[in-house]
Design a protein around this motif. Structure first.
Motif, PDB file in Angstrom:
ATOM      1  N   VAL A 261       1.907  -5.379  -7.101  1.00  0.00           N
ATOM      2  CA  VAL A 261       1.604  -4.349  -6.349  1.00  0.00           C
ATOM      3  C   VAL A 261       2.572  -3.390  -6.327  1.00  0.00           C
ATOM      4  O   VAL A 261       3.704  -3.560  -5.887  1.00  0.00           O
ATOM      5  N   ASN A 262       2.345  -2.132  -6.403  1.00  0.00           N
ATOM      6  CA  ASN A 262       3.195  -0.894  -6.258  1.00  0.00           C
ATOM      7  C   ASN A 262       2.901  -0.154  -5.088  1.00  0.00           C
ATOM      8  O   ASN A 262       1.742   0.084  -4.623  1.00  0.00           O
ATOM      9  N   ILE A 263       3.790   0.131  -4.020  1.00  0.00           N
ATOM     10  CA  ILE A 263       3.630   0.852  -2.904  1.00  0.00           C
ATOM     11  C   ILE A 263       4.223   2.171  -3.328  1.00  0.00           C
ATOM     12  O   ILE A 263       5.446   2.337  -3.550  1.00  0.00           O
TER      13      ILE A 263
ATOM     14  N   LEU B  97      -5.225  -9.222  -5.663  1.00  0.00           N
ATOM     15  CA  LEU B  97      -4.106  -8.634  -4.993  1.00  0.00           C
ATOM     16  C   LEU B  97      -4.567  -7.680  -4.114  1.00  0.00           C
ATOM     17  O   LEU B  97      -3.804  -7.698  -2.896  1.00  0.00           O
ATOM     18  N   LEU B  98      -5.360  -7.073  -4.216  1.00  0.00           N
ATOM     19  CA  LEU B  98      -6.158  -6.153  -3.294  1.00  0.00           C
ATOM     20  C   LEU B  98      -6.256  -6.817  -2.049  1.00  0.00           C
ATOM     21  O   LEU B  98      -5.925  -6.148  -0.878  1.00  0.00           O
ATOM     22  N   GLY B  99      -7.124  -7.911  -1.998  1.00  0.00           N
ATOM     23  CA  GLY B  99      -7.572  -8.661  -0.909  1.00  0.00           C
ATOM     24  C   GLY B  99      -6.506  -9.061  -0.143  1.00  0.00           C
ATOM     25  O   GLY B  99      -6.387  -9.181   1.024  1.00  0.00           O
ATOM     26  N   SER B 100      -5.410  -9.797  -0.851  1.00  0.00           N
ATOM     27  CA  SER B 100      -4.301 -10.467  -0.164  1.00  0.00           C
ATOM     28  C   SER B 100      -3.498  -9.055   0.754  1.00  0.00           C
ATOM     29  O   SER B 100      -3.080  -9.450   1.757  1.00  0.00           O
ATOM     30  N   THR B 101      -3.525  -7.939  -0.098  1.00  0.00           N
ATOM     31  CA  THR B 101      -2.757  -6.775   0.718  1.00  0.00           C
ATOM     32  C   THR B 101      -3.470  -6.268   1.812  1.00  0.00           C
ATOM     33  O   THR B 101      -2.837  -6.028   2.817  1.00  0.00           O
ATOM     34  N   VAL B 102      -4.944  -6.205   1.776  1.00  0.00           N
ATOM     35  CA  VAL B 102      -5.444  -5.664   3.103  1.00  0.00           C
ATOM     36  C   VAL B 102      -5.307  -6.825   4.181  1.00  0.00           C
ATOM     37  O   VAL B 102      -5.059  -6.258   5.267  1.00  0.00           O
TER      38      VAL B 102
ATOM     39  N   ALA C 125      10.794   0.113   3.072  1.00  0.00           N
ATOM     40  CA  ALA C 125      11.171  -1.379   2.522  1.00  0.00           C
ATOM     41  C   ALA C 125      10.635  -2.519   3.518  1.00  0.00           C
ATOM     42  O   ALA C 125      10.339  -3.300   2.850  1.00  0.00           O
ATOM     43  N   THR C 126      10.105  -2.232   4.555  1.00  0.00           N
ATOM     44  CA  THR C 126       9.412  -3.306   5.618  1.00  0.00           C
ATOM     45  C   THR C 126       8.002  -3.575   5.171  1.00  0.00           C
ATOM     46  O   THR C 126       7.822  -4.795   4.908  1.00  0.00           O
ATOM     47  N   LEU C 127       7.417  -2.586   4.628  1.00  0.00           N
ATOM     48  CA  LEU C 127       6.151  -2.650   3.964  1.00  0.00           C
ATOM     49  C   LEU C 127       6.237  -3.814   2.826  1.00  0.00           C
ATOM     50  O   LEU C 127       5.772  -4.535   2.484  1.00  0.00           O
ATOM     51  N   GLN C 128       7.178  -3.314   1.747  1.00  0.00           N
ATOM     52  CA  GLN C 128       7.439  -4.192   0.674  1.00  0.00           C
ATOM     53  C   GLN C 128       7.651  -5.423   0.850  1.00  0.00           C
ATOM     54  O   GLN C 128       7.192  -6.377   0.384  1.00  0.00           O
ATOM     55  N   LYS C 129       8.724  -5.630   1.818  1.00  0.00           N
ATOM     56  CA  LYS C 129       9.070  -7.323   2.350  1.00  0.00           C
ATOM     57  C   LYS C 129       7.828  -7.936   2.929  1.00  0.00           C
ATOM     58  O   LYS C 129       7.531  -9.128   2.270  1.00  0.00           O
ATOM     59  N   ILE C 130       7.010  -7.181   3.759  1.00  0.00           N
ATOM     60  CA  ILE C 130       5.886  -8.158   4.245  1.00  0.00           C
ATOM     61  C   ILE C 130       4.881  -8.508   3.043  1.00  0.00           C
ATOM     62  O   ILE C 130       4.484  -9.486   3.105  1.00  0.00           O
ATOM     63  N   LEU C 131       4.475  -7.645   2.171  1.00  0.00           N
ATOM     64  CA  LEU C 131       3.820  -7.801   1.085  1.00  0.00           C
ATOM     65  C   LEU C 131       4.221  -9.018   0.341  1.00  0.00           C
ATOM     66  O   LEU C 131       3.441  -9.873  -0.330  1.00  0.00           O
ATOM     67  N   GLN C 132       5.448  -8.701  -0.264  1.00  0.00           N
ATOM     68  CA  GLN C 132       6.318  -9.570  -1.026  1.00  0.00           C
ATOM     69  C   GLN C 132       5.989 -11.150  -0.508  1.00  0.00           C
ATOM     70  O   GLN C 132       5.870 -12.050  -1.136  1.00  0.00           O
ATOM     71  N   ASP C 133       6.651 -11.265   0.703  1.00  0.00           N
ATOM     72  CA  ASP C 133       6.233 -12.636   1.202  1.00  0.00           C
ATOM     73  C   ASP C 133       5.255 -13.300   1.306  1.00  0.00           C
ATOM     74  O   ASP C 133       4.892 -14.342   1.134  1.00  0.00           O
ATOM     75  N   ALA C 134       3.964 -12.280   1.532  1.00  0.00           N
ATOM     76  CA  ALA C 134       2.508 -12.906   1.524  1.00  0.00           C
ATOM     77  C   ALA C 134       2.139 -13.053   0.408  1.00  0.00           C
ATOM     78  O   ALA C 134       1.388 -14.160   0.091  1.00  0.00           O
ATOM     79  N   LEU C 135       2.643 -12.385  -0.749  1.00  0.00           N
ATOM     80  CA  LEU C 135       2.117 -12.878  -1.977  1.00  0.00           C
ATOM     81  C   LEU C 135       2.788 -13.973  -2.774  1.00  0.00           C
ATOM     82  O   LEU C 135       2.178 -14.559  -3.629  1.00  0.00           O
ATOM     83  N   GLN C 136       4.024 -14.183  -2.428  1.00  0.00           N
ATOM     84  CA  GLN C 136       4.541 -15.391  -2.868  1.00  0.00           C
ATOM     85  C   GLN C 136       3.918 -16.735  -2.535  1.00  0.00           C
ATOM     86  O   GLN C 136       3.984 -17.242  -3.444  1.00  0.00           O
ATOM     87  N   LEU C 137       3.169 -16.714  -1.350  1.00  0.00           N
ATOM     88  CA  LEU C 137       2.488 -17.728  -0.843  1.00  0.00           C
ATOM     89  C   LEU C 137       1.183 -17.990  -1.660  1.00  0.00           C
ATOM     90  O   LEU C 137       0.945 -18.982  -2.024  1.00  0.00           O
TER      91      LEU C 137
ATOM     92  N   MET D  46      -0.084 -15.899  -4.460  1.00  0.00           N
ATOM     93  CA  MET D  46      -0.179 -15.635  -5.735  1.00  0.00           C
ATOM     94  C   MET D  46       1.249 -15.553  -6.470  1.00  0.00           C
ATOM     95  O   MET D  46       2.110 -14.389  -6.534  1.00  0.00           O
ATOM     96  N   PRO D  47       1.960 -16.703  -6.457  1.00  0.00           N
ATOM     97  CA  PRO D  47       3.093 -16.682  -7.055  1.00  0.00           C
ATOM     98  C   PRO D  47       3.362 -15.874  -8.182  1.00  0.00           C
ATOM     99  O   PRO D  47       2.598 -15.978  -9.071  1.00  0.00           O
ATOM    100  N   GLY D  48       4.534 -15.192  -8.313  1.00  0.00           N
ATOM    101  CA  GLY D  48       4.850 -14.435  -9.655  1.00  0.00           C
ATOM    102  C   GLY D  48       4.659 -12.960  -9.341  1.00  0.00           C
ATOM    103  O   GLY D  48       5.019 -12.275 -10.288  1.00  0.00           O
ATOM    104  N   ALA D  49       3.755 -12.875  -8.274  1.00  0.00           N
ATOM    105  CA  ALA D  49       3.301 -11.376  -8.192  1.00  0.00           C
ATOM    106  C   ALA D  49       4.792 -10.552  -7.424  1.00  0.00           C
ATOM    107  O   ALA D  49       5.451 -11.164  -6.840  1.00  0.00           O
ATOM    108  N   ARG D  50       5.121  -9.242  -8.116  1.00  0.00           N
ATOM    109  CA  ARG D  50       6.064  -8.601  -7.465  1.00  0.00           C
ATOM    110  C   ARG D  50       5.577  -7.302  -7.158  1.00  0.00           C
ATOM    111  O   ARG D  50       4.429  -6.901  -7.179  1.00  0.00           O
ATOM    112  N   VAL D  51       6.118  -6.692  -5.824  1.00  0.00           N
ATOM    113  CA  VAL D  51       5.997  -5.461  -4.980  1.00  0.00           C
ATOM    114  C   VAL D  51       7.052  -4.504  -5.374  1.00  0.00           C
ATOM    115  O   VAL D  51       8.182  -4.871  -5.308  1.00  0.00           O
ATOM    116  N   THR D  52       6.668  -3.544  -5.877  1.00  0.00           N
ATOM    117  CA  THR D  52       7.739  -2.277  -6.133  1.00  0.00           C
ATOM    118  C   THR D  52       7.231  -1.073  -5.439  1.00  0.00           C
ATOM    119  O   THR D  52       6.167  -0.955  -4.855  1.00  0.00           O
ATOM    120  N   THR D  53       8.209  -0.104  -5.648  1.00  0.00           N
ATOM    121  CA  THR D  53       7.943   1.016  -4.720  1.00  0.00           C
ATOM    122  C   THR D  53       8.318   2.385  -5.597  1.00  0.00           C
ATOM    123  O   THR D  53       9.245   3.310  -5.417  1.00  0.00           O
TER     124      THR D  53
END
Length: 449
Positions: free
Chosen positions: A48-50, A103-108, A12-24, A26-33
């Protein structure tokens, strides 16, 4: 130490960290698990899916928890397991616009910028979305969880997609989270702490060298025997009458600990010897009480000398003892009364069946191996038999043994009993001929000694 909710809290923490970064970025991107299946409706069209695909024990913590309980089962510490979590991240979007690669670059970048899941990150995650169901205590740990990219070659990547997911390949990236410590929660009793620790030494360690029965070596030991225990430093340091009183004002002993009157420990029984010298202790087994005899079983016994240490510092202080080395010996049973026969039946051809009753002077446990030996008193082709005892109540120790016999040739027989390898002796006459105990089977129903 985290509880069983720690793994879900890390995801859950990984999902939130990535969601906060992608919102800034790449707006509209979702992070799922969810599991990355091509036909799943939960997979995002843009995002992105984790997915946690493997959990293995951490090598550094594998041997840190080898013993959590004492041999008797008392809890020393709560058990724990150190785990490494392996995630695969998949990226979805318009391939023509290079959205999966962005999305991969932003995640890394987000992972290398946040290599440690700090307590603040975990608290924010759980307080926003999972406060009611992920109270994992992960944020209370001293050692924090680290997240690093994983090195995965083409072969490993192909196995994951072909075996785990069985769906068309999607651009993916793997990372590892370690170490998650999950604590056990099984309750157990714990003894009270030690109030005081005292140390003492004794220069006179008692040593037993041998046990002599009735003044001779290699003689069988029974309840009629007089044992002589030979060794070194067997005498006590002081007599019980010389024990110093406690100085209750200073709460200290007036003299060092010393050995007092010893006892002979055989099995579970503690027996008081008759004579004690520096090199010998005499113990007359014939003087034992009925209660003391009931604690001794026939067969191999272990003998030790036990000395209490005195004086005590307080009246409630536990007993301190010092013991000698242990010497084994065999305690043999003795047939004490007439051997009687019940339910004697003539089987024909001078053969008889019935039940033999034999009383011995030792207590017999139903778990012991008990045999009856019959040897015919005849010089012409004597018959011999072995029979096994039966117990009417397997929960009660007894002295009276019952042996069913069958197809025994009529005649007079010498009777012996063997209990756990310890065999009763036979009586002899002046010519050293065996004369008893005996029993007549056939013409005379009864017994003689």
């Amino acid at each position: 130490m985290s509880n069983y909710l720690a793994i879900a809290a890390v995801t859950a923490t990984l999902q939130k960290i990535l969601q906060d970064a992608l919102q800034l970025e790449m707006p509209g991107a979702r992070v799922t698990t969810v599991k990355p299946e091509s036909n799943s409706s939960n997979i995002p069209e843009f995002g992105v899916n984790i997915y946690l695909y493997q959990v293995i024990p951490n090598r550094a913590w594998r041997n840190a928890d080898l013993r959590t309980r004492r041999p008797k089962g008392d809890l020393i510490k709560h058990a724990q397991a150190g785990l490494d979590l392996y995630y695969i991240m998949t990226f979805y979007g318009n391939e023509v616009e290079f959205e999966p690669q962005c999305l991969l670059g932003s995640t890394v970048r987000t992972i290398i910028d946040n290599p440690i899941l700090s307590p603040q990150m975990i608290q924010e995650t759980l307080s926003q979305s999972f406060s009611n169901r992920l109270n994992s205590r992960l944020d209370k740990r001293v050692e924090q969880v680290t997240v690093v990219p994983s090195n995965m070659n083409t072969e490993e990547l192909s196995k994951i997609w072909s075996v785990f997911f069985q769906s068309p390949y999607v651009l993916s990236f793997a990372c590892q989270a370690s170490t998650i410590l999950i604590a056990g929660d099984k309750p157990s009793a714990r003894a009270l702490p030690v109030k005081r620790v005292d140390f003492y030494t004794t220069a006179n360690q008692p040593i037993i060298s041998q046990i002599i029965s009735d003044g001779e070596n290699n003689q069988p030991v029974s309840f009629a025997s007089k044992l002589t225990i030979q060794g070194q430093q067997l005498a006590p340091d002081i007599d019980e009458e010389e024990l110093p009183e406690l100085d209750r004002r200073t709460n200290r002993r007036k003299r060092p600990l010393a050995r007092i009157q010893p006892q002979v420990k055989i099995g579970k029984a503690r027996l008081t010897p008759q004579n004690i010298t520096e090199n010998e202790i005499d113990l007359d087994l014939a003087s034992l009480t009925v209660e003391e005899k009931s604690l001794l079983l026939a067969g191999v016994q272990s003998l030790q000398i036990v000395y209490s240490m005195a004086p005590k510092l307080t009246l409630i202080e536990p007993e301190r003892v010092i013991v000698s080395n242990a010497i084994p010996f065999i305690l043999c049973p003795t047939i004490t009364t007439e051997v009687t026969i019940e339910e004697l039946e003539d089987d024909g051809d001078d053969l008889y069946s019935g039940k033999l009753n034999v009383e011995v002077d030792v207590t017999v446990n139903s778990q012991q191996r008990v045999f009856l030996f019959l040897n015919e008193k005849s010089f012409a082709d004597p018959a011999s038999y072995i029979f096994v005892a039966v117990f009417e109540d397997y929960n009660v120790n007894c002295n009276l043994l019952k042996f069913p016999i069958r197809d025994v040739k009529g005649g007079e027989y010498l009777v012996r009993v063997q209990i756990d390898g310890a065999e009763s002796s036979l009586d002899t006459d002046a010519n050293e001929q065996f004369i008893g105990p005996s029993v007549n089977i056939g013409s005379v129903v009864g017994a003689s000694r």
